[in-house]
Enzyme design. Structure first.
Site, PDB file in Angstrom:
ATOM      1  N   GLN A 156       0.798  -1.221   0.000  1.00  0.00           N
ATOM      2  CA  GLN A 156       0.000   0.000   0.000  1.00  0.00           C
ATOM      3  C   GLN A 156       0.830   1.270   0.000  1.00  0.00           C
ATOM      4  O   GLN A 156       0.457   2.245  -0.658  1.00  0.00           O
ATOM      5  CB  GLN A 156      -0.918  -0.003   1.221  1.00  0.00           C
ATOM      6  CG  GLN A 156      -1.909   1.149   1.252  1.00  0.00           C
ATOM      7  CD  GLN A 156      -3.032   0.880   2.223  1.00  0.00           C
ATOM      8  OE1 GLN A 156      -3.996   0.198   1.892  1.00  0.00           O
ATOM      9  NE2 GLN A 156      -2.898   1.398   3.426  1.00  0.00           N
ATOM     10  N   ASP A 234       4.084   0.446   4.427  1.00  0.00           N
ATOM     11  CA  ASP A 234       2.802   0.022   4.975  1.00  0.00           C
ATOM     12  C   ASP A 234       2.311  -1.070   4.038  1.00  0.00           C
ATOM     13  O   ASP A 234       1.839  -0.788   2.931  1.00  0.00           O
ATOM     14  CB  ASP A 234       1.807   1.182   5.043  1.00  0.00           C
ATOM     15  CG  ASP A 234       0.414   0.740   5.488  1.00  0.00           C
ATOM     16  OD1 ASP A 234       0.245  -0.450   5.823  1.00  0.00           O
ATOM     17  OD2 ASP A 234      -0.497   1.589   5.493  1.00  0.00           O
ATOM     18  N   GLU A 277       4.835  -1.510   8.586  1.00  0.00           N
ATOM     19  CA  GLU A 277       3.493  -1.443   9.157  1.00  0.00           C
ATOM     20  C   GLU A 277       2.601  -2.530   8.563  1.00  0.00           C
ATOM     21  O   GLU A 277       2.626  -2.770   7.357  1.00  0.00           O
ATOM     22  CB  GLU A 277       2.897  -0.064   8.855  1.00  0.00           C
ATOM     23  CG  GLU A 277       1.493   0.166   9.368  1.00  0.00           C
ATOM     24  CD  GLU A 277       0.961   1.522   8.925  1.00  0.00           C
ATOM     25  OE1 GLU A 277      -0.249   1.611   8.646  1.00  0.00           O
ATOM     26  OE2 GLU A 277       1.754   2.491   8.837  1.00  0.00           O
ATOM     27  N   ASP A 304      -1.180  -1.383  12.866  1.00  0.00           N
ATOM     28  CA  ASP A 304      -2.269  -0.430  12.616  1.00  0.00           C
ATOM     29  C   ASP A 304      -3.582  -1.191  12.665  1.00  0.00           C
ATOM     30  O   ASP A 304      -4.322  -1.123  13.647  1.00  0.00           O
ATOM     31  CB  ASP A 304      -2.068   0.252  11.271  1.00  0.00           C
ATOM     32  CG  ASP A 304      -3.234   1.164  10.885  1.00  0.00           C
ATOM     33  OD1 ASP A 304      -4.005   1.560  11.785  1.00  0.00           O
ATOM     34  OD2 ASP A 304      -3.373   1.484   9.693  1.00  0.00           O
ATOM     35  N   HIS A 357      -1.948  10.149   9.821  1.00  0.00           N
ATOM     36  CA  HIS A 357      -3.099  10.694   9.097  1.00  0.00           C
ATOM     37  C   HIS A 357      -3.959   9.559   8.566  1.00  0.00           C
ATOM     38  O   HIS A 357      -3.718   8.382   8.831  1.00  0.00           O
ATOM     39  CB  HIS A 357      -2.613  11.579   7.948  1.00  0.00           C
ATOM     40  CG  HIS A 357      -1.867  10.815   6.867  1.00  0.00           C
ATOM     41  ND1 HIS A 357      -1.705  11.295   5.594  1.00  0.00           N
ATOM     42  CD2 HIS A 357      -1.240   9.612   6.885  1.00  0.00           C
ATOM     43  CE1 HIS A 357      -1.023  10.434   4.870  1.00  0.00           C
ATOM     44  NE2 HIS A 357      -0.730   9.406   5.633  1.00  0.00           N
ATOM     45  N   ARG A 358      -4.962   9.898   7.746  1.00  0.00           N
ATOM     46  CA  ARG A 358      -5.766   8.920   7.027  1.00  0.00           C
ATOM     47  C   ARG A 358      -5.750   9.269   5.543  1.00  0.00           C
ATOM     48  O   ARG A 358      -5.356  10.367   5.157  1.00  0.00           O
ATOM     49  CB  ARG A 358      -7.222   8.895   7.520  1.00  0.00           C
ATOM     50  CG  ARG A 358      -7.416   8.621   8.993  1.00  0.00           C
ATOM     51  CD  ARG A 358      -6.765   7.336   9.481  1.00  0.00           C
ATOM     52  NE  ARG A 358      -7.237   6.120   8.837  1.00  0.00           N
ATOM     53  CZ  ARG A 358      -8.113   5.267   9.377  1.00  0.00           C
ATOM     54  NH1 ARG A 358      -8.650   5.524  10.556  1.00  0.00           N
ATOM     55  NH2 ARG A 358      -8.442   4.159   8.754  1.00  0.00           N
ATOM     56  N   SER A 359      -6.208   8.349   4.726  1.00  0.00           N
ATOM     57  CA  SER A 359      -6.185   8.604   3.287  1.00  0.00           C
ATOM     58  C   SER A 359      -7.177   9.694   2.901  1.00  0.00           C
ATOM     59  O   SER A 359      -6.927  10.479   1.982  1.00  0.00           O
ATOM     60  CB  SER A 359      -6.480   7.321   2.513  1.00  0.00           C
ATOM     61  OG  SER A 359      -7.696   6.737   2.950  1.00  0.00           O
ATOM     62  N   LYS A 380       3.170   9.976  10.266  1.00  0.00           N
ATOM     63  CA  LYS A 380       2.779   9.758   8.871  1.00  0.00           C
ATOM     64  C   LYS A 380       1.838  10.880   8.458  1.00  0.00           C
ATOM     65  O   LYS A 380       0.773  11.049   9.056  1.00  0.00           O
ATOM     66  CB  LYS A 380       2.077   8.410   8.720  1.00  0.00           C
ATOM     67  CG  LYS A 380       2.973   7.207   8.908  1.00  0.00           C
ATOM     68  CD  LYS A 380       2.191   5.910   8.745  1.00  0.00           C
ATOM     69  CE  LYS A 380       1.712   5.716   7.316  1.00  0.00           C
ATOM     70  NZ  LYS A 380       0.964   4.430   7.150  1.00  0.00           N
TER      71      LYS A 380
END
Length: 403
Positions: A156, A234, A277, A304, A357-359, A380
């Site tokens: 990813q 990740d 990750e 995660d 963070h998030r996508s 991140k």
């Protein structure tokens, strides 16, 4: 002075163009805070529950706002977040929605900081664990695939890690340069690449070639910059895992769990990875433990989807030795207090906590302050894109203000 006087909520856009929840909190002394909830694409099975933003806002207005206004102090984060839990009444924020809860939690923290005239990182540090002593190294997402980009790598995220940078600012700019260098290497190889939803390059190549590209780009920038830059991953292995067949599938390749562990361990050795990750499925505590035993002295093995910022799942990981670090995403668990509890539990067990963070992101910069307040070794944030650079630029400002 920090008594909550008003809470308002609205729908705003995230970086993918989807609606999310934004909250404003005002204190009786005029302190103001605004925060917006991010949203993930690759989400763990055990995360707190998001509700559709309109439903989350309606539920929060009905159940949470009456418990906050005139009743709790924004300067007491645990008091704010306890009120949110009481208003929700579930174990996973499925009544309010974790998106509404985390937006209010972060906005209240900002309002409390504003009321007393402190930067948010100092306010959070004082609320939970004392002054910061270090600054995080930003992990820059430079090549992406998996759930973030179709027709790209199975892994990813490939993450630049400028571990030798003499300052936060130098690290931030080094990551941007690695991102640019990846584009150059791809161009030299005649590979056209679009970008994924976090701004990383998403070339139509397999994982093996991606390692070559990123390794070359990192080496170029490290040589030009004169300090050490490594990289990490990740893997998001839960997205690859077929539980019925008990195999990991990446492109045309299938690996048993044992072969997956061997593959990851080999990559750590070959590329001197600084960070790995979710290398295994989110239920494989024993596999995480075995991998950590093999490579944990050389790299961070970070959970995660395995831990989802949840203390109960983290405790299970600590008992089994699964991983040596936890990824911290406040919206996974619903409040800043819950996130800090996970950080402190990890620290007591000798584990690191990496803030992320998030996508699907917003311009909100809370996680930059959270990373500093918790002494995170890495944060991140991605590398490019306005919602990503907002956090990176805030890190630069925090480091300057803290001198």
């Amino acid at each position: 002075m920090t008594l909550v006087e008003a809470v308002s909520l609205r729908r705003v856009l995230d970086s993918r163009g989807n609606p999310t929840v934004e909250a404003d909190v005002l204190t009786e002394a005029g302190g103001f805070g605004r925060a917006a909830a991010p949203s993930g694409a690759s989400t763990g099975e055990f995360e707190a529950v998001e509700r559709p933003p309109s439903e989350a806002i309606a539920a929060a207005r009905e159940h949470a706002v009456p418990r906050l206004v005139g009743a709790v102090h924004a300067g007491n984060q645990r008091e704010v977040d306890a009120a949110l839990h009481a208003a929700d009444g579930t174990d996973d924020f499925s009544e309010l929605g974790a998106n509404a809860a985390v937006a209010i939690s972060m906005a209240a923290a900002k309002a409390g900081a504003d009321t007393v005239g402190l930067p948010l990182f100092q306010h959070l540090g004082g609320s939970f664990r004392g002054a910061q002593t270090t600054f995080p190294t930003p992990l820059g997402n430079v090549v992406g695939g998996g759930e973030h980009a179709a027709e790209a790598t199975a892994i990813q995220e490939f993450l630049a890690a400028p571990v030798g940078a003499p300052s936060v600012a130098e690290a931030v700019f080094a990551n941007a340069e690695v991102h640019a260098a990846v584009a150059d290497v791809l161009d030299e190889r005649g590979i056209a690449a679009a970008k994924g939803d976090e701004g990383a390059w998403a070339p139509p190549i397999d994982d093996a070639e991606a390692f070559e590209v990123v390794d070359e780009a990192v080496d170029r920038v490290a040589e030009a910059r004169g300090f050490e830059i490594r990289f990490g991953l990740d893997v998001a292995a839960s997205e690859m895992y077929d539980a019925d067949a008990e195999v990991y599938r990446a492109g045309d390749t299938e690996r048993t769990p044992a072969e997956q562990r061997d593959w990851i361990a080999g990559l750590v050795d070959e590329y001197d990875l600084a960070y790995v990750e979710d290398p295994l499925d989110e239920t494989d505590f024993d596999g995480f433990a075995e991998l950590t035993d093999r490579v944990g002295d050389r790299t961070l093995v970070c959970g995660d989807d395995l831990f989802v910022t949840n203390v109960e799942r983290l405790d299970r990981g600590i008992e089994t030795g699964a991983g040596n670090s936890i990824l911290i995403k406040p919206n996974q668990i619903g409040t800043l207090t819950d996130a800090f509890d996970a950080v402190e539990r990890a620290h007591r067990a000798g584990m690191d906590a990496v803030v992320s963070h998030r996508s699907g992101e917003t311009e909100d910069t809370t996680i930059a302050h959270l990373a500093v307040a918790t002494d995170a070794p890495f944060v991140k944030t991605g590398t490019v894109g306005g919602e990503r650079t907002a956090k990176l630029n805030e890190l630069v400002r925090i480091a300057e203000d803290a001198v």
